[in-house]
Design an enzyme around this catalytic site. Structure first.
Site, PDB file in Angstrom:
ATOM      1  N   TYR A  90       3.599  -7.286  -3.399  1.00 45.01           N
ATOM      2  CA  TYR A  90       2.265  -7.132  -3.993  1.00 45.01           C
ATOM      3  C   TYR A  90       2.375  -6.465  -5.376  1.00 45.01           C
ATOM      4  O   TYR A  90       1.828  -6.946  -6.366  1.00 45.01           O
ATOM      5  CB  TYR A  90       1.373  -6.300  -3.061  1.00 45.01           C
ATOM      6  CG  TYR A  90       0.223  -5.648  -3.776  1.00 45.01           C
ATOM      7  CD1 TYR A  90      -0.900  -6.372  -4.127  1.00 45.01           C
ATOM      8  CD2 TYR A  90       0.288  -4.300  -4.147  1.00 45.01           C
ATOM      9  CE1 TYR A  90      -1.936  -5.775  -4.815  1.00 45.01           C
ATOM     10  CE2 TYR A  90      -0.743  -3.692  -4.828  1.00 45.01           C
ATOM     11  CZ  TYR A  90      -1.854  -4.437  -5.166  1.00 45.01           C
ATOM     12  OH  TYR A  90      -2.870  -3.832  -5.868  1.00 45.01           O
ATOM     13  N   SER A 140      -2.390  -2.087 -11.268  1.00 45.88           N
ATOM     14  CA  SER A 140      -2.317  -0.974 -10.316  1.00 45.88           C
ATOM     15  C   SER A 140      -1.312   0.051 -10.798  1.00 45.88           C
ATOM     16  O   SER A 140      -0.319  -0.290 -11.453  1.00 45.88           O
ATOM     17  CB  SER A 140      -1.858  -1.542  -8.973  1.00 45.88           C
ATOM     18  OG  SER A 140      -1.431  -0.504  -8.122  1.00 45.88           O
ATOM     19  N   LYS A 164       1.660  -7.756  -9.468  1.00 44.71           N
ATOM     20  CA  LYS A 164       0.864  -7.066 -10.497  1.00 44.71           C
ATOM     21  C   LYS A 164       1.684  -6.918 -11.778  1.00 44.71           C
ATOM     22  O   LYS A 164       1.197  -7.159 -12.884  1.00 44.71           O
ATOM     23  CB  LYS A 164       0.412  -5.688  -9.994  1.00 44.71           C
ATOM     24  CG  LYS A 164      -0.628  -5.756  -8.899  1.00 44.71           C
ATOM     25  CD  LYS A 164      -1.930  -6.347  -9.418  1.00 44.71           C
ATOM     26  CE  LYS A 164      -2.928  -6.641  -8.325  1.00 44.71           C
ATOM     27  NZ  LYS A 164      -4.050  -7.474  -8.747  1.00 44.71           N
TER      28      LYS A 164
HETATM   29  N1  UFG Z   1      -2.270   7.586   4.488  1.00 44.66           N
HETATM   30  C1  UFG Z   1      -2.198   8.231   5.711  1.00 44.66           C
HETATM   31  N2  UFG Z   1      -2.714   7.593   6.810  1.00 44.66           N
HETATM   32  C2  UFG Z   1      -3.294   6.360   6.739  1.00 44.66           C
HETATM   33  C3  UFG Z   1      -3.369   5.724   5.481  1.00 44.66           C
HETATM   34  C4  UFG Z   1      -2.841   6.360   4.381  1.00 44.66           C
HETATM   35  O1  UFG Z   1      -1.674   9.339   5.814  1.00 44.66           O
HETATM   36  O2  UFG Z   1      -3.726   5.846   7.775  1.00 44.66           O
HETATM   37  C5  UFG Z   1      -1.732   8.257   3.294  1.00 44.66           C
HETATM   38  C6  UFG Z   1      -0.600   7.475   2.665  1.00 44.66           C
HETATM   39  O3  UFG Z   1       0.612   7.790   3.287  1.00 44.66           O
HETATM   40  C7  UFG Z   1      -0.709   7.927   1.210  1.00 44.66           C
HETATM   41  C8  UFG Z   1      -2.202   8.184   1.026  1.00 44.66           C
HETATM   42  O4  UFG Z   1      -2.733   8.334   2.330  1.00 44.66           O
HETATM   43  O5  UFG Z   1      -0.031   9.126   1.043  1.00 44.66           O
HETATM   44  C9  UFG Z   1      -2.909   7.050   0.323  1.00 44.66           C
HETATM   45  O6  UFG Z   1      -2.605   5.849   0.998  1.00 44.66           O
HETATM   46  P1  UFG Z   1      -3.355   4.482   0.695  1.00 44.66           P
HETATM   47  O7  UFG Z   1      -2.737   3.446   1.581  1.00 44.66           O
HETATM   48  O8  UFG Z   1      -4.822   4.666   0.774  1.00 44.66           O
HETATM   49  O9  UFG Z   1      -3.016   4.224  -0.822  1.00 44.66           O
HETATM   50  P2  UFG Z   1      -1.596   4.042  -1.534  1.00 44.66           P
HETATM   51  O10 UFG Z   1      -1.552   5.058  -2.595  1.00 44.66           O
HETATM   52  O11 UFG Z   1      -0.479   4.004  -0.591  1.00 44.66           O
HETATM   53  O12 UFG Z   1      -1.754   2.567  -2.052  1.00 44.66           O
HETATM   54  C10 UFG Z   1      -2.590   2.300  -3.132  1.00 44.66           C
HETATM   55  C11 UFG Z   1      -3.176   0.892  -3.051  1.00 44.66           C
HETATM   56  C12 UFG Z   1      -2.105  -0.143  -3.187  1.00 44.66           C
HETATM   57  C13 UFG Z   1      -1.244   0.130  -4.382  1.00 44.66           C
HETATM   58  C14 UFG Z   1      -0.750   1.552  -4.351  1.00 44.66           C
HETATM   59  C15 UFG Z   1      -0.023   1.908  -5.601  1.00 44.66           C
HETATM   60  O13 UFG Z   1      -3.852   0.700  -1.822  1.00 44.66           O
HETATM   61  O14 UFG Z   1      -2.723  -1.395  -3.329  1.00 44.66           O
HETATM   62  O15 UFG Z   1      -1.839   2.461  -4.264  1.00 44.66           O
HETATM   63  O16 UFG Z   1       0.588   3.136  -5.483  1.00 44.66           O
HETATM   64  F1  UFG Z   1      -0.183  -0.691  -4.424  1.00 44.66           F
END
Ligand code: UFG
Length: 340
Positions: free
Chosen positions: A149, A124, A153
C-alpha cells in the site's frame, strides 16, 4: 469550475466534497462503492443543499472515464480512489498495484490529452517510514515503505512528479498523518467495514460494545508511556486543506510545472493510551483494553512539522483531539440509529 473527485464517497473524499461545495466548486464524483455506500451521497446533499454529480464505476474502466471527461468541463482532480488496507496489500500486491496505479494513470492520460492541470494526490506519511528525527517536515528523506500500500503511494507521487515536469502541469502531493473524526452533522464519517484495522474506529466499536476490548499493539516502545505515537488530524480540518491546496494550484498563473508537497497533521504526537483516555473523557464512556505484542510493520513515532502548510496554504488544524473524538462517538450513534 468542475472538479473530479475520485473516491468522493469515501472517508476523506466525502468530507472534502462537502468543503468543495461550500467553497462554490461544482463536484463530479467517480466512486465504485467498493469501500463506501450510496447513502453518503444523499447525506452530502443534506449537509450542503447540493447533490454532486455521481458516476458509479471503477476507474480502471478507461472508456467510462473518457465519457465523463467528454461530458464535463473538468478543471482539476482530487484523487482519493485507492485501496488502503495495509495488511491486505501484502496479501494481494498485484491487485493493489493494478487498482491504485492504473486508475491514477487513466486519469493522467485524460489530463495529458486534454491539457488539464491541477491534480491533487492523496499521499501518506507512510512515505517517510520511521523518520530519524521528529517532527517530520517535507524535506525528511523518504524511505521505501514496508507495505505494498505504502509503495503504491510513493510510486504515485513519482508518477505525478514526472507528469508535472514533462507536461508543465500543477500538482499537489498531500501527505496525511492519521485522519480521525466525522462531520459535525454526524451524517458522514468513516464507515466501518469488517473488523477495523485503525485505532480510532476500533476504539469507537469497543466503546459501543461491538468489540469486546481494544488490543493495544505494544507498550514497550521508547515513548513516554510505552505506546506508539501518531499525529491524529481531524478529517474536516484535513478536508479544508484540500480546498486550499486546490485554490493554490488554480491561482498559479505561470506556464511552468508546479509541484507542491505538504504534510498535513496537527504537529502534535499522541500515544495510543492518550487517545484511549481522551476518547473516554470526551464521551464519558469506557474503552476496555489489553496490552498485546507489537504489530508487525508499525513504527514508533510519527508527527508532522506543519509549518509549510501554514505558511503556503494559510492552513492549520483547528480541532482538538477530544473534540475530534466527540464527533466519532456522534457518528457511531448515527450509525446505530440508522441500522435500528
Ligand atoms: N493500534 C492499536 N490497536 C488497534 C489499532 C491500532 O494499538 O487495534 C495502534 C497501532 O499499533 C499504532 C496506532 O494505534 O501505533 C495507530 O494505528 P493505525 O492503524 O490507526 O494507524 P497507522 O499509523 O498504523 O497507519 C496509518 C494509516 C495507514 C498508513 C500509515 C502510515 O492507517 O494507511 O498510517 O504510517 F499507511
Amino acid at each position: 469550475m468542475a472538479i473530479l473527485v475520485t473516491g468522493g464517497l469515501g472517508y476523506i473524499g466525502s468530507h472534502t466534497v462537502v468543503e468543495l461545495i461550500n467553497n462554490g466548486f461544482e463536484v463530479i464524483i467517480v466512486d465504485d462503492l467498493s469501500n463506501s455506500e450510496k447513502f453518503i451521497l444523499y447525506n452530502i446533499e443534506e449537509i450542503t443543499g447540493k447533490r454532486p454529480i455521481f458516476y458509479p464505476f471503477d476507474l480502471r474502466r478507461k472508456e467510462l472515464l473518457t465519457q465523463v471527461f467528454d461530458a464535463h468541463q473538468i478543471e482539476g482532480c482530487i484523487n482519493f480512489a485507492a485501496s488502503k488496507a495495509v495488511g491486505e496489500s501484502q496479501l494481494k500486491p498485484v491487485d493493489y498495484y493494478e487498482n491504485n496505479l492504473f486508475s491514477l494513470i487513466n486519469i493522467l492520460q485524460e489530463f495529458k490529452e486534454r491539457g488539464i492541470s491541477n491534480f491533487i494526490f492523496s499521499s501518506s506519511c507512510t512515505v517517510y517510514g520511521q523518520a530519524e528525527t521528529m517532527p517530520i517536515d517535507e524535506n525528511t528523506p523518504l524511505k521505501m515503505p514496508e507495505s505494498v500500500y505504502g509503495k503504491t503511494k510513493q510510486m504515485g507521487e513519482e508518477i505525478l512528479i514526472d507528469f508535472a515536469k514533462a507536461y508543465h502541469r500543477k500538482i499537489s502531493l498531500l501527505r496525511y498523518f492519521n485522519p480521525i473524526g466525522a462531520h459535525s452533522s454526524a451524517l458522514i464519517g468513516e464507515l466501518p467495514i469488517g473488523v477495523p484495522n485503525n485505532l480510532v474506529p476500533y476504539v469507537m466499536q469497543t466503546a459501543a460494545g461491538i468489540r469486546e476490548k481494544l488490543s493495544i499493539w505494544g507498550d514497550d516502545y521508547p515513548t513516554e508511556d510505552g505506546t506508539a505515537v501518531r499525529d491524529y488530524i481531524y478529517v474536516v480540518d484535513l478536508a479544508k486543506a484540500h480546498v486550499k491546496a486546490l485554490q493554490k494550484l488554480i491561482n498559479d498563473n505561470s506556464d511552468e510545472a508546479l509541484i507542491d508537497i505538504f504534510n498535513l497533521g496537527t504537529g502534535n504526537g499522541s500515544s495510543v493510551l492518550e487517545v484511549v483516555k481522551a476518547f473516554e473523557i470526551a464521551n464519558k464512556v469506557e474503552v476496555p483494553y489489553q496490552i498485546c505484542e507489537r504489530r508487525e510493520g508499525d513504527i514508533t513515532v510519527a508527527y508532522a512539522n506543519v509549518d509549510k502548510a501554514e505558511k503556503e496554504l494559510n492552513w492549520k488544524s483547528e480541532t482538538s483531539l477530544e473534540e475530534a473524538l466527540r464527533t466519532v462517538w456522534q457518528w457511531q450513534k448515527y450509525l446505530e440509529s440508522k441500522n435500528s
